[in-house]
Design an enzyme around this catalytic site. Sequence first.
Site, short mmCIF file in Angstrom:
data_model
loop_
_atom_site.label_atom_id
_atom_site.label_comp_id
_atom_site.label_asym_id
_atom_site.label_seq_id
_atom_site.Cartn_x
_atom_site.Cartn_y
_atom_site.Cartn_z
N CYS A 1 26.35 40.12 -80.56
CA CYS A 1 25.48 41.29 -80.44
C CYS A 1 24.03 40.89 -80.62
O CYS A 1 23.71 39.72 -80.86
CB CYS A 1 25.87 42.36 -81.45
SG CYS A 1 25.68 41.82 -83.17
N CYS B 1 23.05 38.93 -83.70
CA CYS B 1 23.30 37.49 -83.62
C CYS B 1 22.14 36.79 -82.92
O CYS B 1 21.65 35.75 -83.38
CB CYS B 1 24.59 37.23 -82.83
SG CYS B 1 26.07 37.99 -83.53
N CYS C 1 21.84 -8.29 -74.44
CA CYS C 1 21.90 -8.45 -75.89
C CYS C 1 21.71 -7.10 -76.56
O CYS C 1 21.49 -6.07 -75.91
CB CYS C 1 20.84 -9.44 -76.37
SG CYS C 1 19.16 -8.87 -76.03
N CYS D 1 18.62 -5.11 -75.76
CA CYS D 1 18.70 -4.38 -74.48
C CYS D 1 19.34 -3.02 -74.70
O CYS D 1 18.83 -1.99 -74.22
CB CYS D 1 19.52 -5.17 -73.46
SG CYS D 1 18.80 -6.75 -72.98
N ASP E 1 -3.77 38.93 -48.01
CA ASP E 1 -4.52 37.98 -47.21
C ASP E 1 -4.06 38.15 -45.76
O ASP E 1 -3.01 38.76 -45.50
CB ASP E 1 -4.25 36.56 -47.70
CG ASP E 1 -4.89 35.50 -46.83
OD1 ASP E 1 -6.08 35.62 -46.53
OD2 ASP E 1 -4.17 34.57 -46.41
N ASP F 1 -0.85 33.06 -49.40
CA ASP F 1 -0.03 31.87 -49.21
C ASP F 1 -0.80 30.57 -49.28
O ASP F 1 -0.21 29.50 -49.17
CB ASP F 1 0.69 31.93 -47.85
CG ASP F 1 -0.24 31.64 -46.69
OD1 ASP F 1 -1.45 31.97 -46.79
OD2 ASP F 1 0.23 31.09 -45.67
N ASP G 1 -6.11 31.31 -51.91
CA ASP G 1 -5.66 32.58 -52.46
C ASP G 1 -5.36 32.50 -53.96
O ASP G 1 -5.16 33.53 -54.60
CB ASP G 1 -4.39 33.07 -51.74
CG ASP G 1 -4.65 33.35 -50.28
OD1 ASP G 1 -5.72 33.88 -49.96
OD2 ASP G 1 -3.77 33.04 -49.45
#
Length: 774
Positions: free
Chosen positions: A15, A18, A83, A86, A472, A667, A671
């Site tokens: 709920c 929680c 090794c 690494c 635009d 776009d 803009d």
Amino acid sequence: MTTTSLDLGIGGMTCSACAGRVERAVRALPGVAAASVNLASERLRVTLAEPPATAAAVAQAVSKAGYEPALASLDLDVTGMTCASCSGRVEKALRAVPGVLSATVNLASDRARVTMTAPADAAALVAAVTRAGYGATVPEAAAPAAPRSDLWPVLLACGLALPMILMPFGVHVMLPGWLQLALAAPVQLWLGARFYRAAWGALRAGTGNMDLLVALGTSSAFGLSLVNLWRGGDLYFEASAVVIALVLLGKRMEAMARRETGAAIRALAALRPATARRRLDGVERAVPLAELAIGDLVVVRPGEAIPVDGTVLEGVSQVDEALLTGESLPIAKSPGDAVAGGAVNGDGQLVVRTTALGAESMLGRIIRLVEDAQATRAPVQRLVDRVAAIFVPVVVGIALVTLAGWLWVGAGVDVALLHAVAVLVIACPCALGLATPAAIMAGTGVAARHGILLRDAAVLEQALAVTVVAFDKTGTLTEGHPSLVAMEPEDDAILALAAAVQAGSLHPLARAVTGEATRRGLPIPAATAARALPGRGVQAEVGGRTLVLGTARLMGEMGLDISAFAARAAALEAEGRSLSYLAEPGTVLGMFAFGDSIKPEAAAALAALRRQGVRSLLLTGDSAGSAAVAARALGIDEVAAGLLPGDKAARIAALRAAGEVVAMVGDGINDAPALAAADLGIAMGSGSDVAMQTAGITLLRGDPGLVPAALEIARKIRTRIWQGLGWAFVFNALGLPLAAFGLLSPVFAGAAMAASSVTVVVNALSLRRWRPTP
């Protein structure tokens, strides 16, 4: 200060209380800027500050709050290690990937085991190992085991409770007390143990939740029955067993419905294939996507999903992007065209050079935008959080008052306790907590399937209040593919100089000039020192001459006289043409006229906005004549032409100062200031990334009809949120008094409580049937 985010799945929440407890626990950590829980998806989104909290610290905080962090693991085959140093270097590189809790490398088997807060991007882990100087691949996975079903506890609880359900509903067969106990005990103490565990976790954290109410109510009925079984009174085992069975059934149905709210994310993720056919040294081989790198050549056969973002090198085909952008018609693709991962190839084979992978691909960004929107909280959720914080204590208080009241009127302990149990069981904080996130998840998912991406839940509030939409022109209401239709004088040398100035520009008018010069086969001189003049034109050095190509406004700023072109310019503007002038200091060399057709969907889009009661405004950098022609064709009454990017932002600021709520649709990079200045920025996905990042809503297709559709789905989501909250509030407001006054039995209360959460989620799921109004 930069911030990053972290996602974590959480188990055990029931709920809003929680969710609030998890948020408070995580926010208390150093290095956490914000935390938000989505109860419907059971996920936590954490915004990290600097220095950031670790994923392990976040997971530990969730555990201390009494919940289970949902962790995931992934194995990687690592090559190049020799090794222990690494393996240590590889572990360090993997732990630095956001979301990784731990990484352990087995040098003997050359394998790394990575534990994460969520299924991580395998490509990101492979890339981290590669940067550390080693190689890594995701091993072939065995077939996954079937998930463990959570249906059997529901069926078993219902089966054990069924004989006792029949007694109060007209089947006059009273089961012996010991048999009722035998049936109810497993339900109460075994199948119902989850409620005790969750209730104990809530109490340890100093709060309450739905599980506490169920545990108190059913334990009271079960305990009273035990006492009466010993002393010879009435038994109420059926109340405790049936309530638990019904709550388990309701939670099962709720989980199934909640899973459907996340269907959009799963559908998007499923678009990306698991492997790609890589061409290397002339040899084709299927490899996991994690092994691909930028620049790799990928072969896409007919009918296959395109696995990566890239550019077509070979082949011609039709590509279906319907599942990605909502575009219903296949799009022709040929060498040089861009393709997006997740689209479906048609009947031709394509060879694609990879340009983006994983989270950086278009599909990855779409998924991320949808996930971000679903992870945020709507402003109305603040009210729900305040109610949820006091809900359980208030309900317990009402139950105690109910118990005392019935005892005071002489009803007896049995009756008083049963009415108090009904109060505890009828209360449902789950419905309150689910109303908002379920509607947001379902709504943003269906919007994404139609090519509309909402950045966050706050966008809903902004979209609902919009009174003016400013558009635009080029690329938004027009096709954005202008062509050169006239020039003055008609001189190839002038055209070649203009093409040279524009050679490095991606502006649609620049492509029109260079395209026409190429079509005529003109040699284009080299240009140097090219620079854009935002909103006005471009400047470059060509053959030792400083040339500019731009608007009449730019010519005026340079003190140049264009009156020689006035008559021709007026005639062209009357036809709706956009004009540019080529000049050098002291001289105007020529004039160019461009034509750009209006998108066929534009007029219907503006008409739909008018039906919604929203005004439209045209803001453009084009000349007044071409803007007026477009406005007349589209039925736009308000036009402002010849605007620089800053001018557009200033116009929007003036509208807002006058009390308007403004949405800006654009776009291009130019803009971006206007999109940021508006109350709500709407970016065409066919435009620039800058515009998309600035906007609150991104449209995946360059279709103006998606603008009214975006406002419509925002209203639909908001309506479902308030319907869900209204149902939850009304349910509790009516149910609690009815139970307190003895008008509801615990069995009926349990059924009603279980049904309330399911009803709220199903109501939200009705959004999945939404289609944009034609």
